[in-house]
Design a protein around this motif. Structure first.
Motif, PDB file in Angstrom:
ATOM      1  N   LEU A 206       0.839  -1.199   0.000  1.00  0.00           N
ATOM      2  CA  LEU A 206       0.000   0.000   0.000  1.00  0.00           C
ATOM      3  C   LEU A 206       0.879   1.256   0.000  1.00  0.00           C
ATOM      4  O   LEU A 206       0.517   2.283  -0.569  1.00  0.00           O
ATOM      5  CB  LEU A 206      -0.946  -0.030   1.216  1.00  0.00           C
ATOM      6  N   VAL A 207       2.056   1.153   0.590  1.00  0.00           N
ATOM      7  CA  VAL A 207       2.969   2.301   0.603  1.00  0.00           C
ATOM      8  C   VAL A 207       3.348   2.720  -0.822  1.00  0.00           C
ATOM      9  O   VAL A 207       3.664   3.882  -1.070  1.00  0.00           O
ATOM     10  CB  VAL A 207       4.238   1.994   1.441  1.00  0.00           C
ATOM     11  N   LYS A 208       3.258   1.798  -1.765  1.00  0.00           N
ATOM     12  CA  LYS A 208       3.592   2.168  -3.146  1.00  0.00           C
ATOM     13  C   LYS A 208       2.528   3.112  -3.712  1.00  0.00           C
ATOM     14  O   LYS A 208       2.835   3.976  -4.535  1.00  0.00           O
ATOM     15  CB  LYS A 208       3.755   0.927  -4.011  1.00  0.00           C
ATOM     16  N   ALA A 209       1.281   2.934  -3.266  1.00  0.00           N
ATOM     17  CA  ALA A 209       0.232   3.879  -3.694  1.00  0.00           C
ATOM     18  C   ALA A 209       0.554   5.258  -3.114  1.00  0.00           C
ATOM     19  O   ALA A 209       0.426   6.288  -3.791  1.00  0.00           O
ATOM     20  CB  ALA A 209      -1.137   3.399  -3.225  1.00  0.00           C
ATOM     21  N   LEU A 210       0.997   5.264  -1.869  1.00  0.00           N
ATOM     22  CA  LEU A 210       1.368   6.530  -1.226  1.00  0.00           C
ATOM     23  C   LEU A 210       2.501   7.207  -2.008  1.00  0.00           C
ATOM     24  O   LEU A 210       2.424   8.389  -2.348  1.00  0.00           O
ATOM     25  CB  LEU A 210       1.811   6.210   0.203  1.00  0.00           C
ATOM     26  N   PHE A 211       3.522   6.444  -2.299  1.00  0.00           N
ATOM     27  CA  PHE A 211       4.688   7.008  -2.999  1.00  0.00           C
ATOM     28  C   PHE A 211       4.283   7.477  -4.402  1.00  0.00           C
ATOM     29  O   PHE A 211       4.714   8.533  -4.877  1.00  0.00           O
ATOM     30  CB  PHE A 211       5.810   5.960  -3.059  1.00  0.00           C
ATOM     31  N   HIS A 212       3.427   6.668  -5.034  1.00  0.00           N
ATOM     32  CA  HIS A 212       2.961   7.041  -6.373  1.00  0.00           C
ATOM     33  C   HIS A 212       2.232   8.379  -6.335  1.00  0.00           C
ATOM     34  O   HIS A 212       2.558   9.304  -7.075  1.00  0.00           O
ATOM     35  CB  HIS A 212       2.040   5.956  -6.940  1.00  0.00           C
ATOM     36  N   TYR A 213       1.208   8.489  -5.470  1.00  0.00           N
ATOM     37  CA  TYR A 213       0.438   9.740  -5.441  1.00  0.00           C
ATOM     38  C   TYR A 213       1.305  10.913  -4.994  1.00  0.00           C
ATOM     39  O   TYR A 213       1.194  12.015  -5.509  1.00  0.00           O
ATOM     40  CB  TYR A 213      -0.789   9.610  -4.528  1.00  0.00           C
ATOM     41  N   ARG A 214       2.191  10.658  -4.021  1.00  0.00           N
ATOM     42  CA  ARG A 214       2.981  11.770  -3.470  1.00  0.00           C
ATOM     43  C   ARG A 214       3.964  12.340  -4.492  1.00  0.00           C
ATOM     44  O   ARG A 214       4.215  13.547  -4.489  1.00  0.00           O
ATOM     45  CB  ARG A 214       3.716  11.315  -2.206  1.00  0.00           C
ATOM     46  N   PHE A 215       4.506  11.474  -5.342  1.00  0.00           N
ATOM     47  CA  PHE A 215       5.566  11.987  -6.223  1.00  0.00           C
ATOM     48  C   PHE A 215       5.235  11.878  -7.705  1.00  0.00           C
ATOM     49  O   PHE A 215       6.113  11.899  -8.540  1.00  0.00           O
ATOM     50  CB  PHE A 215       6.903  11.320  -5.882  1.00  0.00           C
TER      51      PHE A 215
END
Ligand code: GSH
Length: 335
Positions: free
Chosen positions: A104-113
């Motif tokens: 799920l952290v990859k979704a975070l990283f995707h949206y954030r950057f």
């Protein structure tokens, strides 16, 4: 010896917020130390350099949220544990926590950057918390520097334009599941929170703040937003674990199914790529041709899940295997 633990982190870090929420729920003596400049020198030599850093009462520094939370289980066993009492449920909670922390952290990283508006907002939040005495101009420079660094790391974690649809689908699906769940149930394994709840809530906490992912959450999952806020401080919650004889909650089953569809196939392919020293992980994830650079830490995560599963008693496996089979997880856990 100090009378309390010191949790050193920033609000923009999902793992720092996760550890803090566990300390609060467990009512363990701790202080929250926003990682301000006066603490930089103190933690400069702690390795790996990740957040949060927790200083234990004996003065030692520790990182990595899951081992820290499990240390607390050993040091303060029993009451207010975040590991379900039932062995099988404890494994399922560990699997969902790992799915949150590592996928799920990859979704975070995707949206954030991904989009410039998010890059700036997310990076400025991190830098402002980490350098609260920076003047505006300096904050601007730090933000640009951090955006450049994180954008250059996107490929390392698989956050490429080609993989964007996977992470956007993942995020929307997690929100849909959570929105149905928080309407009637508070926690995934009973009326008290587990590792799994803290893992999911903490990643969603950060996604609830970055502009694009926040707008999606407001629009499609407003009650999940309220749940995330409640999860920050569960110190007043008194509850029970679900009986192992009761069926799993639909939400827990649905999160396991997401692990079976996306995360575990990735973990297995990644572990093989690390072992074979391959240049790329190439794996079909639910019809998507997923590619990323091999990631050593996540090969260890896979090894840990396999050995946790192998260590279960026969009785526990018999109880949880049908749920794991239905979720498409079982084949990946048998090594
Ligand atoms: N597996 C670690 C992950 C912690 C982690 O990656 N923290 C991020 C912040 S959210 C970090 O400090 N990253 C350092 C960097 O990106 O250089 C945990 O569970 O604590």
């Amino acid at each position: 010896m100090s009378p309390f633990f010191r949790v050193i982190g920033i609000e923009a870090s999902p793992y720092a917020v996760k550890v803090r929420s566990v300390f609060r729920y467990r009512r363990l003596p701790h202080v929250w130390v926003g990682r301000m400049p006066q603490f930089f020198a103190e933690t400069a030599n702690v390795r790996p350099q990740i957040m949060p850093v927790v200083q234990y009462p004996d003065g030692e520094y520790h990182t990595d949220s899951t081992p820290i939370i499990l240390d607390l289980e050993r040091l303060f066993p029993g009451e207010r544990s975040v590991v379900p009492a039932d062995e099988g449920q404890a494994f399922l909670a560990a699997l969902i926590e790992d799915f949150a922390d590592e996928w799920l952290v990859k979704a975070l990283f995707h949206y954030r950057f991904d989009r410039p508006v998010d890059q700036r907002a997310g990076a400025m939040w991190v830098m402002d918390d980490a350098h609260p005495n920076a003047e505006n101009e300096q904050l601007e420079a730090l933000t640009t520097e951090f955006v450049d660094r994180q954008v250059s790391r996107k490929a390392f974690v698989g956050c490429t334009p080609e993989n964007a649809p996977v992470f956007e689908a993942l995020y929307r699906e997690v929100l849909a599941v959570m929105e149905g769940f928080v309407a009637t149930d508070r926690f995934l394994f009973g009326s008290r929170p587990s590792l799994a709840d803290f893992g999911i809530a903490s990643q969603l906490h950060t996604l609830s703040a970055d502009p694009t992912s926040a707008a999606i959450m407001r629009e499609t999952a407003p009650r999940t937003l309220h749940w995330i806020k409640r999860m920050h401080d569960c110190s007043g919650v008194e509850g029970e674990w679900l009986s192992p004889r009761e069926p799993l909650l639909n939400a827990a089953q649905a999160l396991l199914a997401m692990a079976g569809r996306w995360y575990l196939p990735f973990l297995r392919a990644n572990a093989a790529a690390v072992q074979e020293r391959a240049k790329m992980v190439v794996v079909d994830l639910d019809g998507h041709d997923y590619q990323q650079l091999p990631f050593r830490y996540q090969a260890q995560c896979y090894g840990r899940l396999i050995s946790l599963y192998a260590d279960l008693s026969d009785a526990a496996r018999t109880t949880i295997d049908p749920a794991l089979e239905e979720a498409g997880c079982l084949a990946f856990l048998r090594g």
